[in-house]
Design an enzyme around this catalytic site. Structure first.
Site, PDB file in Angstrom:
ATOM      1  N   ARG A 128       0.851  -1.182   0.000  1.00 20.35           N
ATOM      2  CA  ARG A 128       0.000   0.000   0.000  1.00 20.35           C
ATOM      3  C   ARG A 128       0.891   1.237   0.000  1.00 20.35           C
ATOM      4  O   ARG A 128       2.050   1.175   0.428  1.00 20.35           O
ATOM      5  CB  ARG A 128      -0.953   0.005   1.197  1.00 20.35           C
ATOM      6  CG  ARG A 128      -0.422  -0.620   2.483  1.00 20.35           C
ATOM      7  CD  ARG A 128      -1.530  -0.845   3.481  1.00 20.35           C
ATOM      8  NE  ARG A 128      -2.095   0.422   3.916  1.00 20.35           N
ATOM      9  CZ  ARG A 128      -1.560   1.205   4.855  1.00 20.35           C
ATOM     10  NH1 ARG A 128      -0.443   0.865   5.448  1.00 20.35           N
ATOM     11  NH2 ARG A 128      -2.128   2.327   5.201  1.00 20.35           N
TER      12      ARG A 128
ATOM     13  N   GLU B 228      23.802   7.973   2.152  1.00 24.09           N
ATOM     14  CA  GLU B 228      23.440   6.557   2.275  1.00 24.09           C
ATOM     15  C   GLU B 228      23.349   5.942   0.885  1.00 24.09           C
ATOM     16  O   GLU B 228      22.491   6.343   0.091  1.00 24.09           O
ATOM     17  CB  GLU B 228      22.090   6.514   2.991  1.00 24.09           C
ATOM     18  CG  GLU B 228      21.743   5.200   3.610  1.00 24.09           C
ATOM     19  CD  GLU B 228      20.495   5.326   4.481  1.00 24.09           C
ATOM     20  OE1 GLU B 228      20.488   6.114   5.440  1.00 24.09           O
ATOM     21  OE2 GLU B 228      19.508   4.653   4.175  1.00 24.09           O
TER      22      GLU B 228
ATOM     23  N   ARG C  35      -2.173  10.896   2.280  1.00 19.11           N
ATOM     24  CA  ARG C  35      -2.826  11.641   3.353  1.00 19.11           C
ATOM     25  C   ARG C  35      -3.430  12.912   2.777  1.00 19.11           C
ATOM     26  O   ARG C  35      -2.700  13.760   2.276  1.00 19.11           O
ATOM     27  CB  ARG C  35      -1.759  12.035   4.363  1.00 19.11           C
ATOM     28  CG  ARG C  35      -2.077  11.573   5.737  1.00 19.11           C
ATOM     29  CD  ARG C  35      -1.042  12.120   6.667  1.00 19.11           C
ATOM     30  NE  ARG C  35      -0.379  11.040   7.354  1.00 19.11           N
ATOM     31  CZ  ARG C  35       0.785  11.163   7.933  1.00 19.11           C
ATOM     32  NH1 ARG C  35       1.433  12.299   7.876  1.00 19.11           N
ATOM     33  NH2 ARG C  35       1.306  10.152   8.580  1.00 19.11           N
TER      34      ARG C  35
ATOM     35  N   ARG D  83      19.752   8.855   0.370  1.00 21.45           N
ATOM     36  CA  ARG D  83      19.391   9.863   1.380  1.00 21.45           C
ATOM     37  C   ARG D  83      20.641  10.596   1.853  1.00 21.45           C
ATOM     38  O   ARG D  83      21.746  10.046   1.828  1.00 21.45           O
ATOM     39  CB  ARG D  83      18.807   9.205   2.637  1.00 21.45           C
ATOM     40  CG  ARG D  83      17.680   8.263   2.381  1.00 21.45           C
ATOM     41  CD  ARG D  83      16.878   8.009   3.626  1.00 21.45           C
ATOM     42  NE  ARG D  83      17.541   7.181   4.628  1.00 21.45           N
ATOM     43  CZ  ARG D  83      16.994   6.824   5.777  1.00 21.45           C
ATOM     44  NH1 ARG D  83      15.791   7.258   6.095  1.00 21.45           N
ATOM     45  NH2 ARG D  83      17.647   6.050   6.615  1.00 21.45           N
TER      46      ARG D  83
ATOM     47  N   TYR E 140      12.702  -7.771   9.177  1.00 23.11           N
ATOM     48  CA  TYR E 140      12.886  -6.359   9.474  1.00 23.11           C
ATOM     49  C   TYR E 140      11.976  -6.009  10.640  1.00 23.11           C
ATOM     50  O   TYR E 140      10.768  -6.213  10.585  1.00 23.11           O
ATOM     51  CB  TYR E 140      12.555  -5.443   8.279  1.00 23.11           C
ATOM     52  CG  TYR E 140      12.713  -4.000   8.713  1.00 23.11           C
ATOM     53  CD1 TYR E 140      13.959  -3.394   8.705  1.00 23.11           C
ATOM     54  CD2 TYR E 140      11.636  -3.296   9.243  1.00 23.11           C
ATOM     55  CE1 TYR E 140      14.124  -2.104   9.179  1.00 23.11           C
ATOM     56  CE2 TYR E 140      11.797  -2.002   9.732  1.00 23.11           C
ATOM     57  CZ  TYR E 140      13.045  -1.424   9.695  1.00 23.11           C
ATOM     58  OH  TYR E 140      13.213  -0.151  10.192  1.00 23.11           O
TER      59      TYR E 140
ATOM     60  N   ARG F 275      20.006  -7.123   1.672  1.00 24.89           N
ATOM     61  CA  ARG F 275      20.415  -5.955   0.900  1.00 24.89           C
ATOM     62  C   ARG F 275      21.284  -5.151   1.854  1.00 24.89           C
ATOM     63  O   ARG F 275      20.988  -5.068   3.061  1.00 24.89           O
ATOM     64  CB  ARG F 275      19.146  -5.194   0.490  1.00 24.89           C
ATOM     65  CG  ARG F 275      19.396  -4.060  -0.419  1.00 24.89           C
ATOM     66  CD  ARG F 275      19.385  -4.457  -1.890  1.00 24.89           C
ATOM     67  NE  ARG F 275      19.694  -3.281  -2.701  1.00 24.89           N
ATOM     68  CZ  ARG F 275      20.649  -3.222  -3.600  1.00 24.89           C
ATOM     69  NH1 ARG F 275      21.383  -4.268  -3.889  1.00 24.89           N
ATOM     70  NH2 ARG F 275      20.865  -2.108  -4.263  1.00 24.89           N
TER      71      ARG F 275
ATOM     72  N   ASP G 169      11.126  -2.911  13.496  1.00 26.44           N
ATOM     73  CA  ASP G 169      11.390  -1.588  14.053  1.00 26.44           C
ATOM     74  C   ASP G 169      11.846  -1.760  15.496  1.00 26.44           C
ATOM     75  O   ASP G 169      11.596  -2.796  16.119  1.00 26.44           O
ATOM     76  CB  ASP G 169      10.119  -0.723  13.989  1.00 26.44           C
ATOM     77  CG  ASP G 169      10.038   0.049  12.675  1.00 26.44           C
ATOM     78  OD1 ASP G 169      11.093   0.316  12.078  1.00 26.44           O
ATOM     79  OD2 ASP G 169       8.912   0.385  12.253  1.00 26.44           O
TER      80      ASP G 169
HETATM   81  C1  LIG Z   1      19.230   1.400   7.923  1.00 28.42           C
HETATM   82  C2  LIG Z   1      18.268   1.081   9.021  1.00 28.42           C
HETATM   83  C3  LIG Z   1      17.494   2.090   9.553  1.00 28.42           C
HETATM   84  C4  LIG Z   1      16.587   1.794  10.571  1.00 28.42           C
HETATM   85  N1  LIG Z   1      15.816   2.805  11.072  1.00 28.42           N
HETATM   86  C5  LIG Z   1      14.919   2.543  12.027  1.00 28.42           C
HETATM   87  C6  LIG Z   1      14.083   3.587  12.531  1.00 28.42           C
HETATM   88  O1  LIG Z   1      14.144   4.733  12.093  1.00 28.42           O
HETATM   89  N2  LIG Z   1      13.185   3.264  13.508  1.00 28.42           N
HETATM   90  C7  LIG Z   1      13.064   1.992  14.014  1.00 28.42           C
HETATM   91  O2  LIG Z   1      12.238   1.759  14.900  1.00 28.42           O
HETATM   92  N3  LIG Z   1      13.880   0.995  13.571  1.00 28.42           N
HETATM   93  C8  LIG Z   1      14.792   1.231  12.594  1.00 28.42           C
HETATM   94  N4  LIG Z   1      15.607   0.227  12.142  1.00 28.42           N
HETATM   95  C9  LIG Z   1      15.535  -1.105  12.771  1.00 28.42           C
HETATM   96  C10 LIG Z   1      16.513  -1.254  13.966  1.00 28.42           C
HETATM   97  O3  LIG Z   1      17.817  -1.045  13.534  1.00 28.42           O
HETATM   98  C11 LIG Z   1      16.352  -2.662  14.569  1.00 28.42           C
HETATM   99  O4  LIG Z   1      15.056  -2.836  15.042  1.00 28.42           O
HETATM  100  C12 LIG Z   1      17.286  -2.997  15.737  1.00 28.42           C
HETATM  101  O5  LIG Z   1      18.532  -2.424  15.636  1.00 28.42           O
HETATM  102  C13 LIG Z   1      17.431  -4.501  15.851  1.00 28.42           C
HETATM  103  O6  LIG Z   1      18.145  -4.866  17.022  1.00 28.42           O
HETATM  104  P1  LIG Z   1      18.740  -6.322  17.177  1.00 28.42           P
HETATM  105  O7  LIG Z   1      19.330  -6.408  18.535  1.00 28.42           O
HETATM  106  O8  LIG Z   1      17.719  -7.317  16.784  1.00 28.42           O
HETATM  107  O9  LIG Z   1      19.858  -6.442  16.043  1.00 28.42           O
HETATM  108  P2  LIG Z   1      21.283  -5.765  15.912  1.00 28.42           P
HETATM  109  O10 LIG Z   1      21.218  -4.344  16.237  1.00 28.42           O
HETATM  110  O11 LIG Z   1      21.806  -6.159  14.585  1.00 28.42           O
HETATM  111  O12 LIG Z   1      22.135  -6.490  17.053  1.00 28.42           O
HETATM  112  C14 LIG Z   1      22.671  -7.785  16.916  1.00 28.42           C
HETATM  113  C15 LIG Z   1      24.075  -7.767  17.488  1.00 28.42           C
HETATM  114  O13 LIG Z   1      24.605  -9.076  17.501  1.00 28.42           O
HETATM  115  C16 LIG Z   1      25.971  -9.015  17.140  1.00 28.42           C
HETATM  116  N5  LIG Z   1      26.358 -10.305  16.618  1.00 28.42           N
HETATM  117  C17 LIG Z   1      25.937 -10.885  15.472  1.00 28.42           C
HETATM  118  N6  LIG Z   1      26.535 -12.077  15.306  1.00 28.42           N
HETATM  119  C18 LIG Z   1      27.347 -12.255  16.385  1.00 28.42           C
HETATM  120  C19 LIG Z   1      28.239 -13.292  16.760  1.00 28.42           C
HETATM  121  N7  LIG Z   1      28.404 -14.394  15.999  1.00 28.42           N
HETATM  122  N8  LIG Z   1      28.927 -13.149  17.930  1.00 28.42           N
HETATM  123  C20 LIG Z   1      28.771 -12.032  18.702  1.00 28.42           C
HETATM  124  N9  LIG Z   1      27.941 -11.008  18.358  1.00 28.42           N
HETATM  125  C21 LIG Z   1      27.243 -11.126  17.221  1.00 28.42           C
HETATM  126  C22 LIG Z   1      26.002  -7.916  16.099  1.00 28.42           C
HETATM  127  O14 LIG Z   1      27.305  -7.390  15.941  1.00 28.42           O
HETATM  128  C23 LIG Z   1      25.030  -6.897  16.671  1.00 28.42           C
HETATM  129  O15 LIG Z   1      25.670  -5.964  17.498  1.00 28.42           O
HETATM  130  C24 LIG Z   1      16.473   0.479  11.081  1.00 28.42           C
HETATM  131  C25 LIG Z   1      17.261  -0.543  10.526  1.00 28.42           C
HETATM  132  C26 LIG Z   1      18.120  -0.255   9.487  1.00 28.42           C
HETATM  133  C27 LIG Z   1      18.907  -1.362   8.874  1.00 28.42           C
END
Ligand SMILES: Cc1cc2nc3c(=O)[nH]c(=O)nc-3n(C[C@H](O)[C@H](O)[C@H](O)COP(=O)(O)OP(=O)(O)OC[C@H]3O[C@@H](n4cnc5c(N)ncnc54)[C@H](O)[C@@H]3O)c2cc1C
Length: 370
Positions: free
Chosen positions: A171, A304, A175, A284, A352, A252, A354
């Site tokens: 979608r 970016e 607005r 961006r 993905y 990606r 948030d």
């Molecule tokens: C470009 C981008 C923009 C975004 N913008 C927004 C936003 O505006 N608002 C929003 O709400 N969300 C946003 N997000 C989503 C947000 O980044 C995620 O929700 C969040 O960071 C996920 O947290 P996580 O702990 O699951 O993963 P991660 O932050 O990836 O943490 C996982 C950690 O595990 C570590 N790890 C992985 N493998 C190993 C290993 N084998 N041994 C030890 N450590 C390891 C990694 O290094 C990492 O530090 C965005 C995401 C992206 C990609």
């Protein structure tokens, strides 16, 4: 040393889980392969400006519990995300709203805007879109598609919109009000002082080992039984955990180029400027100081660039197409059978998420343990 939990990854998921279970008296050791905590939400102070090192992160949620939870660790400002689209020097407000329509067609009322969009949609005559281009044209008509969607999407995915599946855009919210607030959530803001401060506070009093990869840790520290633990919370890539034995999940990627501009106090007057033409190589430009209404001298901007992903690159966006979803499902079944390991977070779930959803999922996982 014995711990109740070994937590792999000091991102938002790992840190939330560690924070909750340690408050309930469980012991844990957090290991993180990078040399900093925070995962994707890591911010670094550069010349007095908190720079979002892995892409702009705007916190937004309608989940009361998550909002109260994160507010324990930081004060949030009242930043409202209102990106600007730049199409070959023409500027448009986002998300698509009356300001955008006024800028595009000079119309002033919702009725006039709806009429133009309806006419353009009808002109395309697409009932069953077979690709992303047709899908977008059938939803918003040609002007919005060509100026604000086509080039940006093609750069993001590295493919022509005609070659992208229609499901990527289910979608396209339009607005018919003068309202540039990108999100519809009840709460929104940026943590004052940056996201790293939140993670630091979540992990206060918890042992964290940086620069420590899970597999290497198992082969060394944990192998000699110097360190033992009952359970593992794993937030790394699920296919990596299983040594890619069923194949590799695809992502990606993105490439961020930071520019420190000491002589410029305000580069673009807004935190987020999207470049929606095909020719500009980046999607961006982020000017970080605007996230915190920071009036310091100088600025830092990040361009970016979308990038193809290959094994070893930073995984940003999962490619949730048929092949990858089916492969993930096979890994998920293996993960379910893996005793003593909980998989979580965006990489553990190949999804993905948030930030608010990641925190909510980690709170649920911690509760299930308690
Ligand atoms: C470009 C981008 C923009 C975004 N913008 C927004 C936003 O505006 N608002 C929003 O709400 N969300 C946003 N997000 C989503 C947000 O980044 C995620 O929700 C969040 O960071 C996920 O947290 P996580 O702990 O699951 O993963 P991660 O932050 O990836 O943490 C996982 C950690 O595990 C570590 N790890 C992985 N493998 C190993 C290993 N084998 N041994 C030890 N450590 C390891 C990694 O290094 C990492 O530090 C965005 C995401 C992206 C990609």
């Amino acid at each position: 040393m014995h711990y109740d939990y070994l937590i792999v990854g000091a991102g938002l998921y790992g840190a939330t889980f560690a924070n909750i279970i340690s408050k309930q008296g469980r012991t844990c050791l957090v290991i993180e392969k990078k040399n900093h905590i925070g995962g994707n939400v890591y911010t670094k102070n550069i010349n007095g400006i908190n720079v979002h090192m892995y892409g702009a992160h705007i916190f937004h949620t309608s989940d009361e519990e998550v909002w109260n939870y994160v507010n324990q660790f930081a004060d949030f400002n009242n930043y409202i995300n209102s990106p600007i689209a730049n199409f070959k020097g023409e500027l448009y407000h986002l998300p698509f709203n009356m300001n955008t329509f006024k800028e595009m067609w000079g119309v002033e009322t919702p009725e006039e805007a709806k009429k133009i969009i309806e006419e353009q949609r009808a002109k395309e005559g697409i009932d069953n879109p077979t690709n992303l281009e047709e899908q977008a044209l059938s939803l918003v008509g040609r002007d919005i598609y060509e100026k604000l969607i086509k080039g940006y999407t093609e750069k993001q995915w590295g493919r022509d919109c005609k070659d992208l599946p229609s499901f990527i855009i289910r979608r396209l919210p339009l607005r018919f009000e003068y309202n540039n607030n990108y999100f519809n959530d009840k709460y929104q803001g940026i943590p004052i002082g940056g996201y790293t401060g939140i993670i630091e506070k979540m992990l206060e009093g918890i042992e964290v080992r940086l620069g420590t990869d899970y597999k290497t840790f198992l082969a060394n520290e944990a192998a000699g039984k110097d360190i033992t633990f009952d359970l593992v919370l794993y937030t790394g890539p699920i296919d990596e955990y299983f040594d890619y034995k069923l194949g590799q999940l695809e992502f990606r990627s993105l490439c961020f180029k930071n520019e420190i501009l000491s002589e410029v106090d305000d580069y673009q007057g807004n935190a987020v400027m999207n470049y929606t033409d095909r020719e500009t190589p980046y999607t961006r430009i982020i000017e970080h100081k605007h996230f915190e209404f920071n009036k310091c001298k100088g600025t830092v901007v990040t361009k970016e660039y979308p990038a193809a992903w290959k094994p070893g690159d930073e995984p940003y966006y999962p490619i949730n197409d048929e092949r990858n979803n089916a492969l993930y499902e096979k890994y998920r079944i293996l993960a379910e059978k893996e005793e003593g390991v909980i998989f979580g977070g965006r990489l553990g779930s190949y999804k993905y998420y948030d930030m608010d959803k990641v925190i909510a999922a980690a709170i649920d996982a911690a509760r299930a343990e308690l």
